[in-house]
Design an enzyme around this catalytic site. Structure first.
Site, PDB file in Angstrom:
ATOM      1  N   LYS A 105       0.815  -1.242   0.000  1.00 31.76           N
ATOM      2  CA  LYS A 105       0.000   0.000   0.000  1.00 31.76           C
ATOM      3  C   LYS A 105       0.837   1.275   0.000  1.00 31.76           C
ATOM      4  CE  LYS A 105      -4.098  -2.049   2.086  1.00 31.76           C
ATOM      5  NZ  LYS A 105      -3.524  -3.297   2.625  1.00 31.76           N
TER       6      LYS A 105
HETATM    7  O1  LIG Z   1      -9.421  -3.182   1.557  1.00 31.01           O
HETATM    8  C1  LIG Z   1      -8.545  -3.904   2.036  1.00 31.01           C
HETATM    9  C2  LIG Z   1      -7.239  -3.894   1.589  1.00 31.01           C
HETATM   10  C3  LIG Z   1      -6.352  -4.769   2.120  1.00 31.01           C
HETATM   11  N1  LIG Z   1      -6.704  -5.634   3.094  1.00 31.01           N
HETATM   12  C4  LIG Z   1      -5.679  -6.580   3.588  1.00 31.01           C
HETATM   13  O2  LIG Z   1      -6.098  -7.914   3.258  1.00 31.01           O
HETATM   14  C5  LIG Z   1      -5.834  -8.787   4.337  1.00 31.01           C
HETATM   15  C6  LIG Z   1      -7.142  -9.309   4.914  1.00 31.01           C
HETATM   16  O3  LIG Z   1      -6.892 -10.205   5.970  1.00 31.01           O
HETATM   17  P1  LIG Z   1      -8.054 -11.136   6.599  1.00 31.01           P
HETATM   18  O4  LIG Z   1      -7.347 -11.828   7.715  1.00 31.01           O
HETATM   19  O5  LIG Z   1      -8.500 -12.079   5.517  1.00 31.01           O
HETATM   20  O6  LIG Z   1      -9.136 -10.229   7.054  1.00 31.01           O
HETATM   21  C7  LIG Z   1      -5.000  -7.992   5.335  1.00 31.01           C
HETATM   22  O7  LIG Z   1      -3.652  -8.136   4.973  1.00 31.01           O
HETATM   23  C8  LIG Z   1      -5.456  -6.561   5.088  1.00 31.01           C
HETATM   24  O8  LIG Z   1      -4.458  -5.617   5.432  1.00 31.01           O
HETATM   25  C9  LIG Z   1      -7.981  -5.647   3.544  1.00 31.01           C
HETATM   26  O9  LIG Z   1      -8.370  -6.443   4.426  1.00 31.01           O
HETATM   27  N2  LIG Z   1      -8.876  -4.781   2.988  1.00 31.01           N
END
Ligand SMILES: O=c1ccn([C@@H]2O[C@H](COP(=O)(O)O)[C@@H](O)[C@H]2O)c(=O)[nH]1
Length: 314
Positions: A99
């Protein structure tokens, strides 16, 4: 996106597994005796390689989240890079969730994530990060994105730009309606238009998708379906499935008519699946613990694959 699309078609699975290790997601035996950030980083690497070994034949991609590694300083960054390298050696597409976003001149340095170390006469560029794609923040506008697009095209890699993020407060900015827009357009929808524009000259003739993708959360299915229509040439990275509450039913509108166009992420839902097992054994050794993590992750990843297939078939 051709490399990613080939990997999705090879595995028949449009999902990406997030490698987001944190202490509470590791069986405690793996952290026993840890005294330094390096000890924790080594435990993360053992955990990640166990997950990768368990999944590499059924998934196209992994998404390491750099925040979890940066939290450990230099040792964590080394584990992040070693994890990327290991995943690529297993044939996986590595989508690094970093990001980044800054003014153009600084963004050019951040773009080294894709194109390697700076251009210096007489020195080759070194790919120090081992990434196939990165996430990027569009808040600074086109000059903050252009260096990433140039780097992506030069290396046949990709970027995924935040459009409608999965978190609840994404509405505070991304759902704002732009004054005077006709028809009414939210900030996320305006970003959608920019992504189509930024990717236009990079479109792949065969797939129609450009090197510029969008991040669209599974937690906002109505907006996501609208964004799919607004971005016919933009591949989606879809976080929010699983731990954040997104379900298979929420995914249907995010794919294109060929069942392509989206890559669904789950991190905690897969790497933390072992914690949800009906019975968690006492682990006698670290190897036992890693084997249990691996088996649980595979079961969860296969269930996710089935869930997504059903959503696409709807
Ligand atoms: O909009 C967003 C952008 C990035 N993320 C990232 O994805 C994963 C989600 O992790 P989970 O454990 O499946 O919830 C995490 O690395 C976030 O920083 C997001 O969730 N939403």
């Amino acid at each position: 996106m051709r490399v990613l699309i080939n990997a999705i078609q090879r595995t028949g699975n449009p999902s990406v597994i997030g490698l987001d290790p944190r202490p509470e997601l590791l069986p405690s035996i793996l952290l026993e005796g840890a005294q330094t950030p390096r000890d924790v980083a080594d435990a993360y690497f053992a955990f990640n390689t166990a997950v990768i070994d368990a999944l590499y034949d059924i998934i196209p991609a992994v998404k390491p989240q750099i925040a979890m590694y940066e939290a450990l300083g230099i040792a964590g960054i080394e584990t992040f890079i070693k994890t990327n390298e290991y995943a690529q050696s297993r044939g996986l597409y590595v989508l690094a969730d970093i990001k980044r976003g800054d003014i153009g001149s600084t963004a050019a340095s951040y773009a080294s994530h894709l194109c390697g170390t700076p251009q210096i006469e007489g020195m080759p560029r070194f790919d120090v990060w081992h990434e196939d794609a990165v996430t990027v923040n569009p808040y600074l506008g086109s000059d903050g994105i252009a260096p990433f697009v140039t780097a992506a095209v030069a290396t046949n890699k990709d970027i995924f730009v935040l459009a409608k993020t999965s978190n609840p407060s994404s509405s505070e900015l991304q759902d704002l309606v732009i004054d005077g827009s006709i028809p009414h357009e939210t900030v996320a929808e305006h970003v959608a238009g920019l992504l189509e524009e930024w990717g236009e000259s990079t479109r792949d003739k065969e797939t129609g998708y450009s090197h510029v993708g969008a991040v669209v959360g599974a937690t906002h299915p109505v907006e996501g379906t609208k964004l799919r229509k607004l971005m016919p040439h933009t591949f989606f990275l879809v976080p929010g499935y699983g731990a954040q509450g997104g379900t298979g039913a929420d995914l249907a509108g995010l794919f294109d008519s060929n069942g392509l166009g989206a890559l669904v992420n789950s991190s905690r839902g897969i790497i933390g699946a072992w914690k949800k097992a009906a019975e968690i054994p006492e682990f006698a050794t670290r190897e036992d613990a890693l084997a249990f993590v691996a088996r649980s992750a595979r079961k969860a990843a296969l269930a996710m694959k089935d869930d997504i297939s059903q959503a696409i078939a709807q």
